[in-house]
Design an enzyme around this catalytic site. Structure first.
Site, mmCIF file in Angstrom:
data_model
loop_
_atom_site.group_PDB
_atom_site.id
_atom_site.type_symbol
_atom_site.label_atom_id
_atom_site.label_comp_id
_atom_site.label_asym_id
_atom_site.label_seq_id
_atom_site.Cartn_x
_atom_site.Cartn_y
_atom_site.Cartn_z
ATOM 1 C CG ASP A 159 39.873 47.338 18.187
ATOM 2 O OD1 ASP A 159 39.260 47.141 19.259
ATOM 3 O OD2 ASP A 159 40.670 48.287 18.032
ATOM 4 C CG HIS B 56 33.024 41.238 23.711
ATOM 5 N ND1 HIS B 56 33.964 41.863 22.930
ATOM 6 C CD2 HIS B 56 33.250 41.673 24.982
ATOM 7 C CE1 HIS B 56 34.724 42.638 23.691
ATOM 8 N NE2 HIS B 56 34.305 42.550 24.937
ATOM 9 C CG LEU C 237 40.314 28.367 6.819
ATOM 10 C CD1 LEU C 237 41.145 29.304 5.968
ATOM 11 C CD2 LEU C 237 39.043 29.074 7.278
HETATM 12 C C1 FPP Z 1 38.118 43.970 20.718
HETATM 13 O O1 FPP Z 1 37.065 44.897 20.851
HETATM 14 C C2 FPP Z 1 37.626 42.608 20.774
HETATM 15 C C3 FPP Z 1 38.023 41.676 21.693
HETATM 16 C C4 FPP Z 1 38.988 41.954 22.762
HETATM 17 C C5 FPP Z 1 37.463 40.332 21.713
HETATM 18 C C6 FPP Z 1 37.037 39.728 20.412
HETATM 19 C C7 FPP Z 1 36.036 38.691 20.692
HETATM 20 C C8 FPP Z 1 34.978 38.348 19.922
HETATM 21 C C9 FPP Z 1 34.752 38.883 18.593
HETATM 22 C C10 FPP Z 1 33.959 37.386 20.424
HETATM 23 C C11 FPP Z 1 34.460 36.041 20.776
HETATM 24 C C12 FPP Z 1 35.232 35.387 19.700
HETATM 25 C C13 FPP Z 1 35.108 34.106 19.345
HETATM 26 C C14 FPP Z 1 36.023 33.520 18.328
HETATM 27 C C15 FPP Z 1 34.077 33.249 19.888
HETATM 28 P P1 FPP Z 1 37.105 45.928 22.050
HETATM 29 O O2 FPP Z 1 36.332 45.371 23.176
HETATM 30 O O3 FPP Z 1 38.517 46.279 22.390
HETATM 31 O O4 FPP Z 1 36.376 47.159 21.413
HETATM 32 P P2 FPP Z 1 36.622 48.716 21.697
HETATM 33 O O5 FPP Z 1 38.020 49.034 21.238
HETATM 34 O O6 FPP Z 1 35.574 49.389 20.873
HETATM 35 O O7 FPP Z 1 36.438 48.927 23.177
#
Ligand code: FPP
Length: 262
Positions: free
Chosen positions: A37, A54, A148
């Site tokens: 997050d 992201h 893993l």
């Molecule tokens: C939450 O941060 C994150 C996500 C919803 C997506 C996670 C995705 C990645 C790390 C990239 C893609 C992953 C792979 C495995 C290729 P948020 O957007 O909710 O952050 P915020 O709470 O600060 O708005």
């Protein structure tokens, strides 16, 4: 893979080596699950569009995955896209899917080199056919690996998983009298895997966000203020060191301390 292999991979002089030395190899969590997050906030702090968070988060995925494999963890589960994430703007969802596809193509070699088995948990049938094809390909090509197990949670919801498991259980022919916690768990997306011992959440939020609701019943929860794109090998090692200091009681009482033993 082992702690020694991890230490051999860390450059000499790195502060991560000192952290790695604090880890007790016989008390490693078998399964680490992570709610990644803070990508949006990471980007916002830099006056960048959310999707840049992201994009930056992918480097954290790489580092955490390779560290987990080298350390000798059995299972790593990353929460990449929830059933609720479809509510985000279409452009953000599209970028997340594009990043996932690119990641799978570029990292397949790393998964193979590190003996990592790739597995999707969630409802992949709700994803676009081109994404599903990449996911199936990565799962198929790594299916013979014995290191893993890397679960990626996609179109995943903990309640949806329990509903899906109930449906499967009802059509499995299992007699209701034979249904208990152990037999039911086999119908979950993670059937046959150990439950997470350690649940990590980045960016300081104190929520479980519909993640692995059944499986985290006894997990140790570790919340760090670090935003996901800043989460690195060192942060994972810190979480494991903190986990090893916890007293896991599973609802029982702490074992008596033997005389003279600390
Ligand atoms: C939450 O941060 C994150 C996500 C919803 C997506 C996670 C995705 C990645 C790390 C990239 C893609 C992953 C792979 C495995 C290729 P948020 O957007 O909710 O952050 P915020 O709470 O600060 O708005």
């Amino acid at each position: 893979m082992s702690l020694d292999q991890l230490m051999a991979w860390i450059p000499p002089g790195s502060p991560d080596l000192e952290l790695a030395r604090q880890i007790q190899p016989d008390r490693l969590p078998q399964h680490v699950a992570i709610i990644m997050d803070g990508n949006g906030r990471w980007a916002g702090k830099r006056h960048l569009p959310r999707v840049e968070g992201h994009r930056a988060g992918i480097q954290s995925v790489r580092e955490v995955l390779e560290t987990s494999a080298r350390l000798g963890l059995k299972v790593l589960t990353l929460y990449a896209f929830s059933v609720e994430n479809w509510k985000r703007p279409a452009a953000e969802v599209g970028t997340l899917m594009m990043l996932l596809k690119r990641y799978l193509r570029s990292e397949l070699a790393t998964l193979l080199e590190n003996n990592i088995r790739f597995h999707v948990i969630g409802r992949p049938e709700g994803l676009a056919p081109d994404i599903r094809a990449e996911l199936d390909d990565a799962a198929c090509q790594t299916s013979g690996n014995s290191g893993l197990l890397f679960n990626i949670a996609l179109n995943y919801g903990g309640r949806a998983e329990i509903v899906d498991a109930v449906r499967t259980a009802m059509t499995s022919g299992l007699a209701p009298a034979d249904l208990d916690e152990e037999s039911f768990a086999r119908f979950l997306y993670t059937g046959g895997q150990p439950d997470p011992d350690l649940l990590i959440r980045t960016s300081g939020e104190m929520r479980v966000s519909n993640f692995l609701l059944w499986q985290i019943a006894y997990a140790e929860i570790y919340v760090t203020d670090t935003l996901w794109p800043d989460f690195r090998r060192r942060d994972l090692l810190e979480a494991i060191v903190a986990y090893q200091k916890r007293d896991r009681r599973y609802g029982g009482i702490a074992p008596p301390v033997a005389a003279g033993v600390k």
